[in-house]
Design a protein around this motif. Sequence first.
Motif, PDB file in Angstrom:
ATOM      1  N   VAL A 173     -29.044 -62.960  22.880  1.00  0.00           N
ATOM      2  CA  VAL A 173     -27.653 -63.544  22.984  1.00  0.00           C
ATOM      3  C   VAL A 173     -28.180 -65.191  23.433  1.00  0.00           C
ATOM      4  O   VAL A 173     -27.449 -65.945  23.107  1.00  0.00           O
ATOM      5  CB  VAL A 173     -26.940 -62.672  24.141  1.00  0.00           C
ATOM      6  CG1 VAL A 173     -25.557 -63.898  24.331  1.00  0.00           C
ATOM      7  CG2 VAL A 173     -26.383 -61.506  23.520  1.00  0.00           C
TER       8      VAL A 173
ATOM      9  N   ASP B 269     -25.622 -62.385  15.464  1.00  0.00           N
ATOM     10  CA  ASP B 269     -24.343 -62.714  15.357  1.00  0.00           C
ATOM     11  C   ASP B 269     -23.676 -61.743  16.354  1.00  0.00           C
ATOM     12  O   ASP B 269     -23.511 -60.631  16.467  1.00  0.00           O
ATOM     13  CB  ASP B 269     -23.813 -62.174  13.923  1.00  0.00           C
ATOM     14  CG  ASP B 269     -22.281 -62.060  13.724  1.00  0.00           C
ATOM     15  OD1 ASP B 269     -21.563 -62.453  14.485  1.00  0.00           O
ATOM     16  OD2 ASP B 269     -21.814 -61.964  12.522  1.00  0.00           O
ATOM     17  N   LEU B 270     -23.056 -62.530  17.306  1.00  0.00           N
ATOM     18  CA  LEU B 270     -22.382 -61.878  18.561  1.00  0.00           C
ATOM     19  C   LEU B 270     -21.203 -60.940  18.276  1.00  0.00           C
ATOM     20  O   LEU B 270     -20.846 -59.976  18.978  1.00  0.00           O
ATOM     21  CB  LEU B 270     -21.727 -62.997  19.350  1.00  0.00           C
ATOM     22  CG  LEU B 270     -22.834 -64.138  20.067  1.00  0.00           C
ATOM     23  CD1 LEU B 270     -22.004 -65.031  20.666  1.00  0.00           C
ATOM     24  CD2 LEU B 270     -23.867 -63.556  20.943  1.00  0.00           C
ATOM     25  N   ALA B 271     -20.649 -60.807  17.001  1.00  0.00           N
ATOM     26  CA  ALA B 271     -19.533 -60.037  16.574  1.00  0.00           C
ATOM     27  C   ALA B 271     -20.113 -58.650  16.222  1.00  0.00           C
ATOM     28  O   ALA B 271     -19.289 -57.869  16.060  1.00  0.00           O
ATOM     29  CB  ALA B 271     -18.617 -60.704  15.681  1.00  0.00           C
TER      30      ALA B 271
ATOM     31  N   ARG C  43     -29.450 -67.029  21.109  1.00  0.00           N
ATOM     32  CA  ARG C  43     -28.651 -67.149  19.844  1.00  0.00           C
ATOM     33  C   ARG C  43     -29.493 -66.898  18.536  1.00  0.00           C
ATOM     34  O   ARG C  43     -29.126 -67.222  17.450  1.00  0.00           O
ATOM     35  CB  ARG C  43     -28.184 -68.847  19.454  1.00  0.00           C
ATOM     36  CG  ARG C  43     -27.230 -69.240  20.762  1.00  0.00           C
ATOM     37  CD  ARG C  43     -25.891 -68.504  20.840  1.00  0.00           C
ATOM     38  NE  ARG C  43     -25.257 -69.312  21.844  1.00  0.00           N
ATOM     39  CZ  ARG C  43     -23.927 -69.677  21.425  1.00  0.00           C
ATOM     40  NH1 ARG C  43     -23.546 -69.603  20.117  1.00  0.00           N
ATOM     41  NH2 ARG C  43     -22.989 -70.194  22.159  1.00  0.00           N
TER      42      ARG C  43
ATOM     43  N   GLU D  25     -19.710 -68.210  25.200  1.00  0.00           N
ATOM     44  CA  GLU D  25     -18.431 -67.921  24.737  1.00  0.00           C
ATOM     45  C   GLU D  25     -18.076 -66.301  24.785  1.00  0.00           C
ATOM     46  O   GLU D  25     -18.891 -65.506  25.099  1.00  0.00           O
ATOM     47  CB  GLU D  25     -18.224 -68.276  23.362  1.00  0.00           C
ATOM     48  CG  GLU D  25     -19.643 -67.313  22.365  1.00  0.00           C
ATOM     49  CD  GLU D  25     -19.546 -67.699  20.914  1.00  0.00           C
ATOM     50  OE1 GLU D  25     -18.813 -67.056  20.046  1.00  0.00           O
ATOM     51  OE2 GLU D  25     -20.376 -68.529  20.812  1.00  0.00           O
ATOM     52  N   ASP D  26     -16.640 -65.833  24.794  1.00  0.00           N
ATOM     53  CA  ASP D  26     -16.136 -64.805  24.839  1.00  0.00           C
ATOM     54  C   ASP D  26     -16.861 -63.884  23.715  1.00  0.00           C
ATOM     55  O   ASP D  26     -16.854 -64.263  22.475  1.00  0.00           O
ATOM     56  CB  ASP D  26     -14.697 -64.609  24.872  1.00  0.00           C
ATOM     57  CG  ASP D  26     -14.073 -65.142  26.220  1.00  0.00           C
ATOM     58  OD1 ASP D  26     -14.921 -65.303  27.288  1.00  0.00           O
ATOM     59  OD2 ASP D  26     -13.191 -65.544  26.227  1.00  0.00           O
ATOM     60  N   LEU D  27     -17.029 -62.675  23.975  1.00  0.00           N
ATOM     61  CA  LEU D  27     -17.472 -61.840  22.975  1.00  0.00           C
ATOM     62  C   LEU D  27     -17.005 -60.278  23.151  1.00  0.00           C
ATOM     63  O   LEU D  27     -16.622 -59.937  24.335  1.00  0.00           O
ATOM     64  CB  LEU D  27     -19.047 -61.612  22.633  1.00  0.00           C
ATOM     65  CG  LEU D  27     -20.006 -61.177  23.990  1.00  0.00           C
ATOM     66  CD1 LEU D  27     -19.884 -59.980  24.286  1.00  0.00           C
ATOM     67  CD2 LEU D  27     -21.246 -61.983  23.866  1.00  0.00           C
TER      68      LEU D  27
ATOM     69  N   GLY E 272     -21.361 -62.640  27.568  1.00  0.00           N
ATOM     70  CA  GLY E 272     -20.500 -63.813  27.125  1.00  0.00           C
ATOM     71  C   GLY E 272     -20.704 -65.045  28.025  1.00  0.00           C
ATOM     72  O   GLY E 272     -20.810 -66.121  27.630  1.00  0.00           O
TER      73      GLY E 272
ATOM     74  N   ALA F  80     -23.867 -66.375  26.485  1.00  0.00           N
ATOM     75  CA  ALA F  80     -23.556 -67.058  25.068  1.00  0.00           C
ATOM     76  C   ALA F  80     -22.753 -68.273  25.334  1.00  0.00           C
ATOM     77  O   ALA F  80     -22.843 -69.260  24.277  1.00  0.00           O
ATOM     78  CB  ALA F  80     -22.827 -65.863  24.366  1.00  0.00           C
TER      79      ALA F  80
ATOM     80  N   GLU G 182     -19.575 -57.440  28.438  1.00  0.00           N
ATOM     81  CA  GLU G 182     -19.167 -58.322  27.622  1.00  0.00           C
ATOM     82  C   GLU G 182     -19.067 -59.547  28.496  1.00  0.00           C
ATOM     83  O   GLU G 182     -19.516 -60.644  28.079  1.00  0.00           O
ATOM     84  CB  GLU G 182     -17.504 -57.910  27.285  1.00  0.00           C
ATOM     85  CG  GLU G 182     -17.730 -57.107  26.050  1.00  0.00           C
ATOM     86  CD  GLU G 182     -16.068 -56.436  25.766  1.00  0.00           C
ATOM     87  OE1 GLU G 182     -16.148 -55.941  24.795  1.00  0.00           O
ATOM     88  OE2 GLU G 182     -15.206 -56.748  26.546  1.00  0.00           O
TER      89      GLU G 182
END
Length: 346
Positions: A163, A169-171, A166, A225-227, A220, A223, A216
């Motif tokens: 994470v 793919d975080l999703a 990067r 960002e929220d995930l 997050g 990262a 999470e």
Amino acid sequence: MKISIIGATGYTGAELLRILASHPAAEVLYITSESQPGTAINEIYPHLTRFYSKKLVSLAELEQIAKQSEVLFIGLPHGHAMEVGRKATAANPDIKIIDLGADYRFKDYAVYEQWYKVAHTHKEAQAVYGLTELKRSQVRGASIIGNPGCYTTASILALAPLVQHRLIDLATIIVDAKSGVSGAGRGLNLGAHFTEVFENVKAYNVAGHRHTPEIEAVLGELAGEDLVISFTPHLIPVARGILSTCYATLKQGVTAAAVDKAYNSLYGDEYFIRLLGPGGYPATKNTRGTNFCDLGWHIDQRTGRVVAVAAIDNLVKGAAGQAVQNMNVLFKLEERTGLDNAPLYP
């Protein structure tokens, strides 16, 4: 260090006592229990005989306990530690608190209240999340530490390099984790009975386990960002151990060398993280009774996924050991103090 343990009769409290018995800088002052005050701890846990004969006291003595203690470990169910923490810091503003439950793990108290269904009563606490390898600089200056959960520790440590750099793919993050029965605690629970657990493996709390938002939140933050992840826990018929197998889709062009570099960059100097490298297979027995986290990772060229695997002892690195590791950081001690033992094997 003058240490007291609030809630010393659970598995985590007993494990804390076991570890602290060999810690050269630790003196245990008070241990508490609301169900068995006045009972000597070695009557409840005979394995602690010769190490402790101290009697349990009630939380009615919390003010005195806090005033005389430098460190307060809290091993209570969620919803109880925050009141203890609030009263303890009022009695002794200099006290250091390490909570092994969930009450101080979340920066966003609304997330805590949503998942734990309890109003947070100590929102002014400036708590630090105590995953030592990722939060060491913050732990050093903390007054209150929220010790991570066991599933959480293994899963975050497995995924953090991917994470942070990067590479995925975080999703697409999926966590499949398995825990020994001690993770369910010492209370009577039909699901943890021998005849229910023996020769049986089962999933539980699918899509609703309370460690999900914790994982999470930390990932997050790494990262930026929220995930959202898919997390499924399983109960396995062993006393101790967490094995967390984590899946994610690699970004286009990410090489095996880049994955290897990410793990070595983040953890290469971490004593308690043992990197088994690409193709490594962590096993719970190899970390039993220790504060180690073993990590291995695999690239699935056919699916374009990376599979990261972590193994820890849920009662040590997933609870009491990490709490002592955080205490060592707080007091500027060598981080391994009281924790530098080889695994039990076989």
